[in-house]
Design an enzyme around this catalytic site. Structure first.
Site, PDB file in Angstrom:
ATOM      1  N   LYS A 231     -21.898  -5.784  65.470  1.00 54.72           N
ATOM      2  CA  LYS A 231     -22.586  -7.515  65.580  1.00 54.72           C
ATOM      3  C   LYS A 231     -23.460  -7.457  64.886  1.00 54.72           C
ATOM      4  CE  LYS A 231     -24.628  -6.255  70.110  1.00 54.72           C
ATOM      5  NZ  LYS A 231     -24.979  -5.166  69.941  1.00 54.72           N
TER       6      LYS A 231
ATOM      7  N   ARG B  11     -27.223  -9.224  77.592  1.00 54.04           N
ATOM      8  CA  ARG B  11     -26.750  -8.500  78.043  1.00 54.04           C
ATOM      9  C   ARG B  11     -26.794  -8.060  79.349  1.00 54.04           C
ATOM     10  NH1 ARG B  11     -28.540  -5.689  73.229  1.00 54.04           N
ATOM     11  NH2 ARG B  11     -28.321  -3.566  72.856  1.00 54.04           N
TER      12      ARG B  11
ATOM     13  N   ARG C  85     -25.784   6.068  61.327  1.00 48.92           N
ATOM     14  CA  ARG C  85     -26.511   5.207  61.307  1.00 48.92           C
ATOM     15  C   ARG C  85     -27.816   5.226  61.292  1.00 48.92           C
ATOM     16  NH1 ARG C  85     -25.817  -0.052  65.497  1.00 48.92           N
ATOM     17  NH2 ARG C  85     -27.571   1.267  66.799  1.00 48.92           N
TER      18      ARG C  85
ATOM     19  N   ARG D  15     -32.661   5.676  64.248  1.00 49.92           N
ATOM     20  CA  ARG D  15     -33.250   5.531  65.353  1.00 49.92           C
ATOM     21  C   ARG D  15     -32.826   6.524  66.223  1.00 49.92           C
ATOM     22  NH1 ARG D  15     -30.800  -0.419  66.445  1.00 49.92           N
ATOM     23  NH2 ARG D  15     -30.423   0.300  68.884  1.00 49.92           N
TER      24      ARG D  15
ATOM     25  N   ARG E  38     -26.042   4.605  76.148  1.00 47.85           N
ATOM     26  CA  ARG E  38     -25.619   3.271  75.698  1.00 47.85           C
ATOM     27  C   ARG E  38     -24.325   2.581  76.061  1.00 47.85           C
ATOM     28  NH1 ARG E  38     -28.516   4.068  70.337  1.00 47.85           N
ATOM     29  NH2 ARG E  38     -28.075   1.073  70.121  1.00 47.85           N
TER      30      ARG E  38
END
Ligand code: ADP
Ligand code: ZN
Length: 210
Positions: free
Chosen positions: A13, A88, A123, A156, A167
């Site tokens: 996103k 969220r 990522r 990260r 998550r």
């Protein structure tokens, strides 16, 4: 145009939000980026958020609602914006509605959990400016170096596999109910995430323009 981008962590996103913002010339507002920035500069807000973020948990609603209200009051948001990573939770969505800001459309980028877990390991983010990359889907020009600022690309902490599963659980429990919330308001558009970023972008732009 006032847009919200929904989707599981790693669904892409953020990447799509950036493309749409460039196209429409409006700012992309990522609560994750704002929080990481605060964490890096060691502000009180950053310190408060740190333990939650590193554990893959959500930062308390009052903290992020405060951040967003301040940010949306800035001048560059007058003609529209894309919210990436906010709301969220249902209380966050209710706070946004209560603030009188009218959202035009909510784009939900859907990617199955199995694919998310695989994607997240590739990522990388720029340590310096927060730009995001992917070892398979979105290479920097020079390995390990940010295209826009020359900073070092790192993984990260919350992209490590164990935290990713946490998550995803948090996403299904707390964020996914927002789909029904915005469906009821007649604002939800679903985009199926594709293998190639450009293909997802084409579908996203269509969903925004429709
Ligand atoms: P992703 O979309 O990849 O999960 P983000 O950069 O949007 O990552 O968010 C990273 C972390 O920042 C989240 O796991 C959470 O701890 C915190 N965070 C970001 N946005 C919110 C929000 N709206 N409410 C609560 N916590 C948030
Ligand atoms: Zn950078």
């Amino acid at each position: 145009m006032k847009l919200i981008f929904l989707g599981a962590p790693g669904a892409g996103k953020g990447t799509q939000a950036e493309v749409v913002c460039k196209e429409l010339n409006i700012p992309a507002i990522s609560t994750g980026n704002i929080l990481r920035e605060a964490l890096k500069s060691g502000t009180e807000m950053g310190l408060k958020a740190k333990t939650y973020m590193e554990a893959g948990k959500l930062v308390p609603d009052d903290v992020v609602i405060g951040i967003i209200k301040d940010r949306l009051a800035e001048d560059d948001c007058k003609n529209g914006f894309v919210l990436d990573g906010f709301p969220r939770t249902i209380p966050q969505a209710e706070a946004l509605d209560a603030s009188g800001i009218v959202i035009d459309r909510v784009i939900d980028i859907e990617v199955p959990d199995e694919k998310i877990v695989a994607r997240m390991s590739g990522r990388r983010v720029c340590e310096q400016c927060g730009a995001s990359y992917h070892m398979l889907y979105k290479h920097p020009k020079v390995e390990g170096v940010c295209d826009s600022c020359g900073g070092t690309l790192v993984q990260r902490k919350d992209d490590h596999p164990d935290t990713v599963l946490d998550r995803l659980r948090v996403y299904h429990e707390q964020t996914e109910p927002l789909k029904a919330y915005y469906e009821k308001q007649g604002k939800l558009k679903i985009v199926e995430g594709q293998e190639e970023i450009a293909d997802t972008t084409a579908l996203t732009l269509k969903a925004v323009a429709e």
